[in-house]
Design a protein around this motif. Structure first.
Motif, mmCIF file in Angstrom:
data_model
loop_
_atom_site.group_PDB
_atom_site.id
_atom_site.type_symbol
_atom_site.label_atom_id
_atom_site.label_comp_id
_atom_site.label_asym_id
_atom_site.label_seq_id
_atom_site.Cartn_x
_atom_site.Cartn_y
_atom_site.Cartn_z
ATOM 1 N N MET B 1 0.853 -1.194 0.000
ATOM 2 C CA MET B 1 0.000 0.000 0.000
ATOM 3 C C MET B 1 0.890 1.246 0.000
ATOM 4 N N ASP B 2 0.465 2.221 -0.722
ATOM 5 C CA ASP B 2 1.291 3.422 -0.880
ATOM 6 C C ASP B 2 0.400 4.655 -0.903
ATOM 7 N N GLY B 3 0.988 5.781 -0.632
ATOM 8 C CA GLY B 3 0.273 7.040 -0.844
ATOM 9 C C GLY B 3 -0.677 7.418 0.269
ATOM 10 N N TYR B 4 -0.533 6.851 1.453
ATOM 11 C CA TYR B 4 -1.378 7.298 2.557
ATOM 12 C C TYR B 4 -0.639 8.364 3.360
ATOM 13 N N PRO B 18 -5.102 6.289 -0.070
ATOM 14 C CA PRO B 18 -4.763 6.721 -1.429
ATOM 15 C C PRO B 18 -5.966 7.289 -2.186
ATOM 16 N N ASP B 66 5.856 -0.312 5.945
ATOM 17 C CA ASP B 66 4.400 -0.402 5.870
ATOM 18 C C ASP B 66 3.760 -0.616 7.229
ATOM 19 N N ASP B 84 -1.826 -2.355 6.617
ATOM 20 C CA ASP B 84 -2.953 -3.105 6.036
ATOM 21 C C ASP B 84 -3.873 -3.656 7.139
#
Lengths: 363, 363
Positions: B1-4, B18, B66, B84
């Motif tokens: 997961m990216d962009g939080y 995101p 993460d 997550d």
């Protein structure tokens, strides 16, 4: 009985009692409930309401001495209905007294000074009455035999087998599947809130206790909840409204059920408490975080009340004694103990209130 | 997961996902539920909420790859909270799928053509799924051995002992304490409504059936209740509101409990039905006889629906087969039989939904 007057119409029998007051007895009610509707062997109702008209009324009614003779249109023929049977069924008069209807009396730490203690060979009814009233009673003088506890229990009613067995051994063990089977302190809690119906009464028979520490502790959860209701009524309402997901899982079981921490009836009276921080599953997050925060603050406040020394009794179970408690009212726990100092072996089992109440009515 | 993006204040952690949407996670919720709050052996929560402030917030929060690293002020030290893990706990996303959440499918007499039948050595999960969905399923190919039924049951969960024994023998017998132990026809009913919690599932293993007559009959009580709701909504409401006193008594027992004939949840969905004309105790007379009449008319109407041939299946249990049914949904009964023509011997026992649901989740 004398001086009553009988009238009737299509719907009801009307009796005017000697005092002047009168009662209407619907015919359909009488047909379903009159003594002859029941089988004398099984005491079960043989009469089948579906077999008659909902507008059933007798073909003839006649007073014969102190009884009514009622001739029905269906195959039953005649019923003999004593007038005192009718008199005892006037609205408001409870039909059956109930020896099991013993209201709870709440307690605090002072109970330690007058803990209800009963001899194993003593009066079973007195023991069960205390158990019902205080949610807690002690039996003393059982054998050291591991079967002595269940044998005593079987005098009350069938032992309720669960996933944890017919009897569970509270012993330290390797790879425990429950914190009960460790030597940790256990804060006050109720058992098996993840069951559809958590056990009614838990019995713990002390087969052996030679370890240092490990005193049992008990708290009247109804008392704690009433204190919460007084000190923080909003928190009480929240805990009575919001279901908590409880869960137990190991390699062979995954048992889940949601219930509020506090269950109240329509009149607001406490019916049961469920406190089990160890098995409260993750709570679904609310869209509004303030609701989640409010819930945890209320839960914490209630749990903190259940830890107050002013509410808690500590009692070291001795070999040959057994404690019985209402698992949906009285929280139980224990102090930590040192398993290297000696053996601590309790055997636990559960009995339903269904059977205890029945025994109370039949002693 | 990216962009939080992570921000936080005294009360909550806020994550902007995101997609642009964001979630607030209260600190107290996180402290209670983060993975490290649980004991790895028992999977039970060791963390004690009472031991920390209700306003708990971390001393430091830091994103490491993460996962969040959260340093708490209490002795727990640091928690590692994967992003997550947080993502899967957003409000509205159910935390745990539930293999036991199988909605009921209602049926009528046409079920006779496709009655769910399973081999005794077949797929247990398929059998339990049908039992949960239809409230009724058949097992075929059991031994004639009287222990074959309970042995099959023990693969599901513990057999629930009651006053009538761990296993009850449906046989004619002298001086019966229940109509079940006669050769009479039994209209459709549910068992043990006078228990605090009536049995969840009843199993009847046919050890021998050589008598003439005595077919078993079944009716989907939920279907019957839905028909009542459609045809006479006022009667449905009355039966859902008014508790009925049920009672069993013999020389050693006096078991009582009141419950409405229909139990519905807050959304009005049926939860259970209780139909037992034989053990419905006398109903307390109302001050207004119209209320008593209305109750009996509603009860009669509902019972009459449960007798409709269009809803009823008849099935003659054969030696070596076993029927299992949801005792709080599916009504069971039997035709009369002639005990002089041969032996009819069923063995019955009960299993809790607690254990069946657990088994469904663990197969």
């Amino acid at each position: 009985m004398d001086g009553y007057a009988i009238t009737h119409d299509d719907l009801d029998l009307e009796v005017r009692w000697p005092g002047g007051e009168s009662t209407r007895f619907p015919w359909i009610w009488m047909r379903v409930n009159e003594p002859g509707a029941f089988d004398p062997d099984t005491r079960e109702r043989l009469f089948d309401l579906v077999g008659v008209s909902p507008d059933i009324r007798p073909e003839a009614v006649e007073l014969n001495g102190d009884a009514l003779v009622v001739r029905w249109p269906d195959s039953a023929g005649e019923s003999i209905v004593p007038m005192d049977w009718l008199a005892s069924r006037r609205p408001g008069a409870p039909i059956r007294p109930d020896a099991a209807a013993i209201p709870p009396e709440l307690w605090d730490a002072s109970l330690a000074g007058w803990l209800p203690r009963h001899k194993a060979d003593g009066d079973l009814g007195a023991f069960l009455t205390d158990l019902k009233r205080y949610g807690l009673a002690l039996v003393e003088g059982l054998d050291e035999d591991p079967e002595a506890g269940p044998a005593f229990g079987a005098r009350i009613g069938p032992i309720q087998e669960t996933y944890f067995g017919r009897v569970f051994e509270v012993h330290t063990r390797p790879k425990p599947n429950s914190l009960a089977y460790t030597a940790y302190a256990l804060p006050p809690h109720t058992d098996l809130p993840y069951f559809e119906t958590p056990p009614g009464v838990q019995c713990l028979h002390c087969v052996r206790n030679a370890a240092t520490g490990g005193a049992s502790l008990f708290v009247d959860g109804f008392r704690a909840a009433e204190i919460l209701r007084e000190e923080a009524p909003g928190d009480f309402d929240l805990l009575a409204r919001r279901p908590v997901p409880f869960r137990f899982s190991d390699d062979a079981a995954d048992i889940r059920r949601s219930r509020p921490a506090l269950t109240i009836d329509r009149e607001g009276r406490l019916v049961e408490v469920a406190v089990s921080p160890a098995t409260a599953d993750e709570m679904q997050l609310d869209a509004d975080p303030a609701e989640t925060r409010a819930y945890y603050a209320a839960w914490r406040r209630f749990m903190a009340i259940t830890r107050r020394p002013a509410l808690t009794i500590h009692t070291l179970l001795e070999t040959g004694s057994m404690v019985a408690f209402d698992n949906r009212r009285v929280l139980h726990g224990r102090d930590a103990f040192d398993p290297s100092t000696g053996e601590r072996w309790l055997r636990g089992f559960y009995i339903d209130w269904t059977d205890i109440d029945s025994r109370l009515r039949c002693l």
